[in-house]
Write an enzyme that holds these catalytic residues in place. Structure first.
Site, PDB file in Angstrom:
ATOM      1  N   CYS A   1      10.599 -50.316 -60.083  1.00 45.43           N
ATOM      2  CA  CYS A   1      10.575 -51.576 -59.327  1.00 45.43           C
ATOM      3  C   CYS A   1       9.612 -52.580 -59.933  1.00 45.43           C
ATOM      4  O   CYS A   1       9.865 -53.778 -59.912  1.00 45.43           O
ATOM      5  CB  CYS A   1      10.210 -51.288 -57.877  1.00 45.43           C
ATOM      6  SG  CYS A   1       8.745 -50.267 -57.724  1.00 45.43           S
TER       7      CYS A   1
ATOM      8  N   LYS B   1      16.397 -40.777 -44.984  1.00 43.18           N
ATOM      9  CA  LYS B   1      17.720 -41.001 -45.590  1.00 43.18           C
ATOM     10  C   LYS B   1      17.505 -41.304 -47.066  1.00 43.18           C
ATOM     11  O   LYS B   1      17.165 -42.415 -47.432  1.00 43.18           O
ATOM     12  CB  LYS B   1      18.403 -42.192 -44.900  1.00 43.18           C
ATOM     13  CG  LYS B   1      19.923 -42.172 -44.919  1.00 43.18           C
ATOM     14  CD  LYS B   1      20.573 -42.116 -46.291  1.00 43.18           C
ATOM     15  CE  LYS B   1      20.648 -43.462 -46.976  1.00 43.18           C
ATOM     16  NZ  LYS B   1      21.240 -43.381 -48.344  1.00 43.18           N
TER      17      LYS B   1
ATOM     18  N   GLU C   1       9.461 -52.117 -49.284  1.00 36.99           N
ATOM     19  CA  GLU C   1       9.051 -52.057 -50.701  1.00 36.99           C
ATOM     20  C   GLU C   1      10.280 -52.418 -51.514  1.00 36.99           C
ATOM     21  O   GLU C   1      11.190 -51.606 -51.650  1.00 36.99           O
ATOM     22  CB  GLU C   1       8.573 -50.643 -51.065  1.00 36.99           C
ATOM     23  CG  GLU C   1       7.374 -50.160 -50.284  1.00 36.99           C
ATOM     24  CD  GLU C   1       6.109 -50.906 -50.637  1.00 36.99           C
ATOM     25  OE1 GLU C   1       6.019 -51.425 -51.768  1.00 36.99           O
ATOM     26  OE2 GLU C   1       5.224 -50.999 -49.769  1.00 36.99           O
TER      27      GLU C   1
HETATM   28  P1  NAP Z   1      19.339 -50.050 -52.710  1.00 34.87           P
HETATM   29  O1  NAP Z   1      20.721 -50.205 -53.138  1.00 34.87           O
HETATM   30  O2  NAP Z   1      18.690 -51.144 -51.939  1.00 34.87           O
HETATM   31  O3  NAP Z   1      19.289 -48.706 -51.861  1.00 34.87           O
HETATM   32  C1  NAP Z   1      18.082 -48.189 -51.340  1.00 34.87           C
HETATM   33  C2  NAP Z   1      18.409 -47.267 -50.181  1.00 34.87           C
HETATM   34  O4  NAP Z   1      18.991 -48.027 -49.116  1.00 34.87           O
HETATM   35  C3  NAP Z   1      19.418 -46.182 -50.520  1.00 34.87           C
HETATM   36  O5  NAP Z   1      19.095 -45.015 -49.815  1.00 34.87           O
HETATM   37  C4  NAP Z   1      20.709 -46.797 -50.014  1.00 34.87           C
HETATM   38  O6  NAP Z   1      21.702 -45.859 -49.741  1.00 34.87           O
HETATM   39  C5  NAP Z   1      20.224 -47.462 -48.750  1.00 34.87           C
HETATM   40  N1  NAP Z   1      21.090 -48.521 -48.240  1.00 34.87           N
HETATM   41  C6  NAP Z   1      22.030 -49.246 -48.890  1.00 34.87           C
HETATM   42  N2  NAP Z   1      22.605 -50.128 -48.055  1.00 34.87           N
HETATM   43  C7  NAP Z   1      22.023 -49.966 -46.845  1.00 34.87           C
HETATM   44  C8  NAP Z   1      22.168 -50.592 -45.585  1.00 34.87           C
HETATM   45  N3  NAP Z   1      23.044 -51.572 -45.380  1.00 34.87           N
HETATM   46  N4  NAP Z   1      21.385 -50.196 -44.570  1.00 34.87           N
HETATM   47  C9  NAP Z   1      20.481 -49.225 -44.736  1.00 34.87           C
HETATM   48  N5  NAP Z   1      20.288 -48.581 -45.922  1.00 34.87           N
HETATM   49  C10 NAP Z   1      21.048 -48.957 -46.961  1.00 34.87           C
HETATM   50  O7  NAP Z   1      18.377 -49.752 -53.914  1.00 34.87           O
HETATM   51  P2  NAP Z   1      18.593 -48.687 -55.074  1.00 34.87           P
HETATM   52  O8  NAP Z   1      19.640 -49.197 -55.980  1.00 34.87           O
HETATM   53  O9  NAP Z   1      18.730 -47.324 -54.490  1.00 34.87           O
HETATM   54  O10 NAP Z   1      17.169 -48.744 -55.776  1.00 34.87           O
HETATM   55  C11 NAP Z   1      16.803 -49.739 -56.655  1.00 34.87           C
HETATM   56  C12 NAP Z   1      16.012 -50.825 -55.952  1.00 34.87           C
HETATM   57  O11 NAP Z   1      14.882 -50.289 -55.295  1.00 34.87           O
HETATM   58  C13 NAP Z   1      15.469 -51.846 -56.930  1.00 34.87           C
HETATM   59  O12 NAP Z   1      15.644 -53.127 -56.415  1.00 34.87           O
HETATM   60  C14 NAP Z   1      13.997 -51.489 -57.005  1.00 34.87           C
HETATM   61  O13 NAP Z   1      13.178 -52.548 -57.416  1.00 34.87           O
HETATM   62  C15 NAP Z   1      13.720 -51.044 -55.620  1.00 34.87           C
HETATM   63  N6  NAP Z   1      12.520 -50.207 -55.550  1.00 34.87           N
HETATM   64  C16 NAP Z   1      11.362 -50.724 -55.030  1.00 34.87           C
HETATM   65  C17 NAP Z   1      10.208 -49.967 -55.008  1.00 34.87           C
HETATM   66  C18 NAP Z   1       8.928 -50.527 -54.456  1.00 34.87           C
HETATM   67  O14 NAP Z   1       8.026 -49.748 -54.172  1.00 34.87           O
HETATM   68  N7  NAP Z   1       8.791 -51.845 -54.282  1.00 34.87           N
HETATM   69  C19 NAP Z   1      10.220 -48.665 -55.510  1.00 34.87           C
HETATM   70  C20 NAP Z   1      11.398 -48.168 -56.045  1.00 34.87           C
HETATM   71  C21 NAP Z   1      12.546 -48.947 -56.067  1.00 34.87           C
HETATM   72  P3  NAP Z   1      22.700 -45.338 -50.907  1.00 34.87           P
HETATM   73  O15 NAP Z   1      22.158 -45.690 -52.216  1.00 34.87           O
HETATM   74  O16 NAP Z   1      22.702 -43.909 -50.645  1.00 34.87           O
HETATM   75  O17 NAP Z   1      24.011 -45.970 -50.633  1.00 34.87           O
END
Ligand code: NAP
Ligand code: MG
Length: 494
Positions: A297, A188, A263
């Site tokens: 991240c 997803k 992550e």
């Molecule tokens: P996010 O809002 O947490 O979303 C990540 C993924 O989860 C998206 O596919 C999102 O779907 C989905 N999602 C949202 N709510 C959900 C739920 N209730 N249940 C299951 N899945 C759900 O993060 P983002 O804004 O896309 O990305 C930024 C974040 O990712 C930052 O905090 C960054 O630090 C972190 N990140 C961490 C790493 C690492 O390796 N540690 C690497 C890259 C990014 P939709 O967006 O499609 O709604």
């Protein structure tokens, strides 16, 4: 502009609807819903793709289960290795096109790959592991007539959820260990950047792999993502995204006690000592926070600078930030692309305002760019705040945009204590010419990765993961593989 939309990408965008890949076939979402993909450099709609929901996740999980228990379970390690190698070749052949999709979909600058290795290299790295997963024989003390051994078995059906900031790489990081271990999966991707995952599945479809081994359900997190995480047929969730959603996933996964690898976000410190080589430290720490428009991240967003060089560093960093070419992601000269969406632009701008309101010194940047044909995109000048206090929001919360907070320090102990005074523990940096001090700081930082005199290197063989609230487990390397395996002990009385 020196680059145009490449032609395979243009035909992909113009081709029919981008559907869900379930059980070896393309199909629209059960309710026919779609999402529009937006180019953040221009605000224009690129195309639309399917918005899957709970019914689609059900179908995908069922297909993944059938594949896991059926034909895929009879694939030998060499056959799985060959699948990974063949997929790597296809990904290599289409590398420009796949990269280009992320360039358009989420604004990664075309001439600036985020990582130093290609997606195909990750697939080849895990292809090597497919034939090297084995248990052990153990001498037990129960009886000399009993033979004991362990087996390493795939955990089963994996729900993999990825963010938008490095879409192609994130998808590959999830697919590679699934194929190497013999698991099956439902992917997803993020609604803000799903196109490269769709194209990846078109390539995957060319391989001779049983239906249902890899399934793709594009859609929004609160529907498709949540359905996957709650699904009783999913054995493990591999999630990359924010800590807030990670916490929701931990709760939602409790129903059937899914295995989890997480992550998550960060607020990484980067510590610059007075003896550091500033010629390297200024641009190094600068790209440590501004690369990929700060949407990384492990971005080194809290820069602690030893007091004797503090003003000189702040001035150097501001000069570096001002020198960065911000522009359309398709322009080969662009160093910093747009922010992914209007919503994220608003969020990041809100942090800039909060920095001003809380009394940080705004040295440069932080304003939206509305000149040079950039007004319809989501562009922000890289921002440097100095004299930031640890308790300010910009020093505590993950901004996920091009905003640096610079703070002076006096002693190693102070730098370490303040660096560690966060709920996060993802990345960390130290710049010094004192080798002993570099090691002391590297050991003292409570983070999953530390870079000394350089920031943001990655390699398929090197683990990447967060401590504390930045995550559970590791991505990449043999350590990621462990997250997809169960150990079974077998006792054979002879
Ligand atoms: P996010 O809002 O947490 O979303 C990540 C993924 O989860 C998206 O596919 C999102 O779907 C989905 N999602 C949202 N709510 C959900 C739920 N209730 N249940 C299951 N899945 C759900 O993060 P983002 O804004 O896309 O990305 C930024 C974040 O990712 C930052 O905090 C960054 O630090 C972190 N990140 C961490 C790493 C690492 O390796 N540690 C690497 C890259 C990014 P939709 O967006 O499609 O709604
Ligand atoms: Mg987009």
């Amino acid at each position: 502009m020196t680059s145009v939309v490449n032609s395979p990408v243009a035909s992909f965008l113009e081709s029919g609807s981008k559907q869900l890949w379930i059980d070896g076939a393309w199909r629209p979402a059960a309710d026919g819903a779609v999402i529009e993909s937006i180019n953040p450099s221009t605000g224009e709609v690129l195309c639309s793709f399917a918005a899957g929901g709970a019914a689609d996740v059900d179908a995908a999980v069922a297909a993944a289960r059938r594949a896991f228990e059926g034909p895929w379970s009879r694939f030998t390690p060499v056959q799985r290795q060959n699948v990974l190698l063949a997929f790597a070749d296809l990904v290599d052949e289409h590398a420009d096109e796949l990269t280009h999709l992320d360039v358009l979909d989420m604004g990664a600058p075309i001439g600036r790959p985020v990582s130093s290795f290609t997606p195909a290299e990750v697939l080849r790295y895990y292809a090597g592991w497919a034939t090297k997963i084995h248990g052990e024989t153990i001498s037990n003390s129960v009886s000399p007539d009993i033979f004991t051994y362990t087996r390493r078995e795939p955990v089963g059906v994996v729900g993999s959820i990825i963010p938008w900031n490095g879409p192609l790489g994130s998808a590959i990081f999830k697919i590679a260990p699934v194929l190497a271990t013999g698991c099956t999966m439902v992917l997803k991707p993020a609604e803000d950047a799903s196109l490269s995952s769709v194209r990846l599945m078109e390539l995957f479809a060319e391989l001779n792999v049983p239906a249902g081994v890899v399934n793709l359900v594009t859609g929004v997190g609160s529907a498709a993502g949540a359905a996957l995480v709650e699904h009783p047929g999913v054995d493990k969730v591999a999630f990359t995204g924010s800590t807030a959603v990670g916490q929701q996933i931990v709760r939602a996964a409790a129903g059937n006690l899914k295995r989890l690898s997480l992550e998550l976000g960060g607020k990484s410190p980067d510590i610059v000592f007075a003896d550091a080589d500033l010629e390297r430290a200024v641009p190094g720490a600068g790209m440590g926070v501004f690369a990929n428009t700060g949407q990384v991240c492990c971005a080194g967003t809290r820069i602690f600078v030893e007091r004797p060089i503090y003003e000189e560093f702040v001035e150097g960093l501001a000069h570096f930030a001002d020198s960065l070419k911000v522009g359309n992601s398709l322009d080969a000269q662009t160093q910093i692309g747009p922010i992914v969406s209007q919503r994220q632009l608003n969020r990041v701008s809100g942090y800039v305002t909060s920095g001003l309101e809380e009394g940080a010194r705004a040295v440069t940047g932080g304003r939206r760019i509305e000149t040079d044909g950039l007004a319809s995109g989501y562009f922000l000048r890289p921002a440097v705040f100095a004299d930031v206090k640890d308790e300010m929001r910009i020093a505590r919360e993950e901004i996920f945009g091009p905003v640096a907070s610079v703070m002076p320090f006096d002693t190693v102990e102070e730098a370490l204590a303040r660096s560690n005074a966060t709920t996060y523990g993802l990345g960390g940096g130290v710049w010094t010419n004192d080798l002993g001090r570099a090691h002391r700081v590297a050991h003292g930082l409570r983070t999953g990765v530390v870079w000394v005199n350089g920031y943001g290197y990655f390699d398929p063989a090197v683990p990447f993961g967060g401590h504390k609230q930045s995550g559970w487990g590791s991505e990449l390397s043999v350590h990621s593989l462990e997250e997809y395996l169960n150990t079974k002990a077998v006792w054979v009385t002879t």
